[in-house]
Design an enzyme around this catalytic site. Structure first.
Site: not given
Length: 645
Positions: A419, A470, A560, A593
């Site tokens: 990430c 995700f 993030h 994500n």
């Protein structure tokens, strides 16, 4: 003569070219009264007539258009140029001039098919915003055109609706004729609703018309060189202007001045030698997953009927609403073993992933290069980031090949940084740009969850986090120092970058490539570890930049979006106002994500919200932090300036 040289030689370098000019010739201000005034003064074809007379063009009595249309074509030779002027004529039913995007699109399409021009010049009058520096009588070269009344509040479709497209660059023409440069916003209405005003501000427009973006759309389909030239709010300037007309012109200027409340201001200039982000781009696979259908779909495709696991996944709170994924029913039909526990499937997964991440990276890079507006041949370096593939040569080579980059392009590959990969790649691109004057670095990230896709298992409850959180996609940025003031528009300056890892936390984010793909575990302690260390890291980063310690709420935050728990704990620890992490929360909600890609999506939302704040006359933050957290546990951070404020 000066513009002729540009048209002939800058792009083509030959002695005879066809030029198509489409004249709509409307003028309007920001009130109905002034709009009617200018409409009466400038019937459409009449505005083109002085140019037709000057160039001694002749009306084509047998134009290459369908006989049912009212379009009018004038053509002839001027020196060594074959010039065609096309006017859309009158509406066959009402007898009024054919204006707005539909006639513009049709006329442009048919003209390209029939005339096959080398250059399209979209010329006419338009509204202009005083707060952006426009004055009556100014001549503008438009750098790009977008729509302001095609609002589609769905990820990706929203970008399609705006339809931002670059015009053909004409730096010599701008310099020789001392022309102004600005962005154009197009809509089908003469008035300006609050929604239109918000979109126009988001488009950063200086001028406003009713056709330009439609012409750009058609020209882009055929890859024609497109240039838009316009007079904002032009009124007649000859001796026959009456006092009444002069008064209405003054009234129009006053109306333009009222737009100042939108807060449209001058752009910040980057510091010499500092790297800047010059453009952003993104791409996604075709499968859109709505979160409310996730649980049933996942258990159905994996043929799992475990009510306890299904209930656990249902209870996962991720704030994600939509995501894009490569995985599809077609892939599972071809590779049914991917949904079976314990099979040796790493070869199949890599075959799918390698192709998918390259395709998405190429698409995102092309979108970014298009937004940048310069030639792909100007790219000197590539930084490629992915944790979703493994091969030799790596994805950097296949990206360069897919884009048709020069074999002399320098490449850097970052694999399996998770990430934090997007910000890590940005740090590397910054170093390259600042140490290689004149370089332009393409940073591309691309990820897919197929590498770790598995059926539900009671032995791996942590897999459910990944299923719920995700997403797949790709992102791209162009980074370079000392941007060209004519052909480039810097978005962020990258002032200072650092990386730290936290000792003895390497098991917190753990991934292993095995015979059945990546086995991935995420410790429950990760949000707490980030909360405990983020403030010290931010202080170190700000100090490294040589800045005085700032009130965190007087900075922007591009973080993030690892998950809602991480964002919530950061917000609490740093005492941030809720809106500070809004771009990160929106990216998480719309895309999940997406690992290394996410920072691109966050920065896009950051720019969007900055423009909204400007529209509402709210304060904007020039300085801020770009942050990400990855395996290690590794902290990546960049002190940045928003140059778009």
């Amino acid at each position: 003569g000066k513009s002729r040289n540009l048209i002939l030689t800058n792009r083509h370098g030959c002695s005879r070219r066809r030029i198509l000019r489409r004249c709509y010739g409307k003028s309007y201000g920001s009130s109905r009264e002034t709009a009617d005034f200018y409409r009466r003064l400038h019937p459409m074809q009449k505005e083109a007539q002085p140019l037709i007379d000057r160039l001694r063009l002749v009306k084509d009595v047998n134009p290459p258009f369908p006989k049912e249309v009212t379009w009018v074509l004038f053509n002839g030779m001027y020196k060594d140029l074959n010039i065609n002027i096309v006017c859309p004529g009158k509406d066959a039913t009402l007898g009024v001039d054919s204006v707005c995007t539909i006639p513009a699109s049709l006329v442009t399409y048919a003209s390209i098919q029939a005339i096959k021009p080398d250059l399209i010049i979209n010329a006419g009058t338009a509204g202009g915003f005083k707060a952006k520096g426009a004055s009556i009588g100014d001549v503008y070269i438009v750098s790009c055109a977008a729509f302001h009344d095609r609002r589609i509040p769905v990820p990706v479709l929203d970008l399609y609706g705006v339809g931002m497209r670059k015009a053909f660059p004409t730096p010599n023409l701008i310099k020789e004729l001392n022309l102004k440069v600005g962005r154009l916003s197009t809509g089908d209405s003469m008035d300006m609703s609050p929604h239109d005003k918000e979109s126009i501000t988001a488009n950063d427009a200086t001028v406003k018309d009713m056709e330009g973006a439609a012409v750009a759309y058609v020209a882009d389909i055929f890859k024609n060189n497109y240039n838009y030239r316009t007079h904002p709010c032009v009124g007649p300037k000859d001796n026959d202007v009456s006092r009444e007309n002069s008064q209405k012109k003054a009234s129009l200027e006053a109306e333009m001045g009222s737009i100042d409340a939108a807060g449209l201001g001058a752009e910040k200039k980057p510091n010499p030698g500092k790297a800047t982000i010059l453009a952003l781009g993104k791409a996604f696979p075709h499968q859109l997953v709505m979160q409310e259908y996730l649980v049933d779909g996942y258990f159905k495709t994996t043929n799992c009927d475990d009510p306890e696991l299904k209930q656990k996944l249902t209870r996962k709170t991720t704030t994600v609403k939509t995501r894009y994924v490569v995985m599809s029913e077609e892939i599972l039909r071809k590779y049914p073993e991917l949904a079976i526990e314990g099979g040796s499937t790493v070869k199949q997964r890599l075959d799918i992933c390698n192709d998918a991440v390259t395709e998405m990276a190429v698409e995102a890079s092309r979108a970014c290069i298009k937004n940048w507006g310069r030639s792909i041949s100007d790219i000197t370096h590539v930084v490629y980031v992915s944790s979703s593939e493994a091969r030799l040569p790596g994805g950097d080579l296949f990206l360069a090949k897919g884009l048709g980059l020069s074999p002399e392009t320098h490449r850097v590959l970052l694999y399996f940084v998770g990430c934090s990969g997007g910000v890590a790649g940005l740090r590397v691109a910054k170093d390259i740009a600042e140490n290689n004057p004149g370089s332009r670095v393409l940073l591309a990230t691309s990820e897919t969850t197929i590498i770790g896709f598995k059926p539900p298992s009671a032995d791996r409850p942590y897999d459910l986090v990944g299923v719920a959180l995700f997403g797949d996609g790709a992102g791209a940025m162009i980074i370079g120092s000392d941007p060209d003031p004519i052909s480039e528009k810097p978005l962020f300056e990258l002032h200072t970058a650092i990386q730290n890892f936290l000792p003895d936390t390497e098991k917190t984010i753990d991934g292993r490539l095995t015979e059945n793909g990546i086995n991935f575990t995420l410790s429950r302690e990760l949000p707490q570890i980030i909360e405990d260390n983020v403030e010290d890291f931010c202080k170190k980063l700000i100090g490294k930049a040589g800045l005085a310690q700032k009130d965190y709420n007087q900075m922007f935050w591009a973080v993030h979006p690892g998950g809602p728990a991480i964002l919530n704990r950061m917000e609490k620890r740093l005492n941030l106002s809720p809106e500070k992490l809004s771009p990160s929360r929106r990216a998480l909600m719309d895309y999940g994500n997406a690992s290394s890609n996410s920072i691109v999506y966050v920065l896009e939302y950051m720019l969007e919200e900055s423009k909204k704040a400007r529209n509402l006359n709210e304060g904007e933050n020039e300085w801020g932090l770009i942050l990400a957290f990855g395996p290690g546990v590794t902290f990546e951070g960049i002190v940045a300036r928003n140059l778009d404020v």
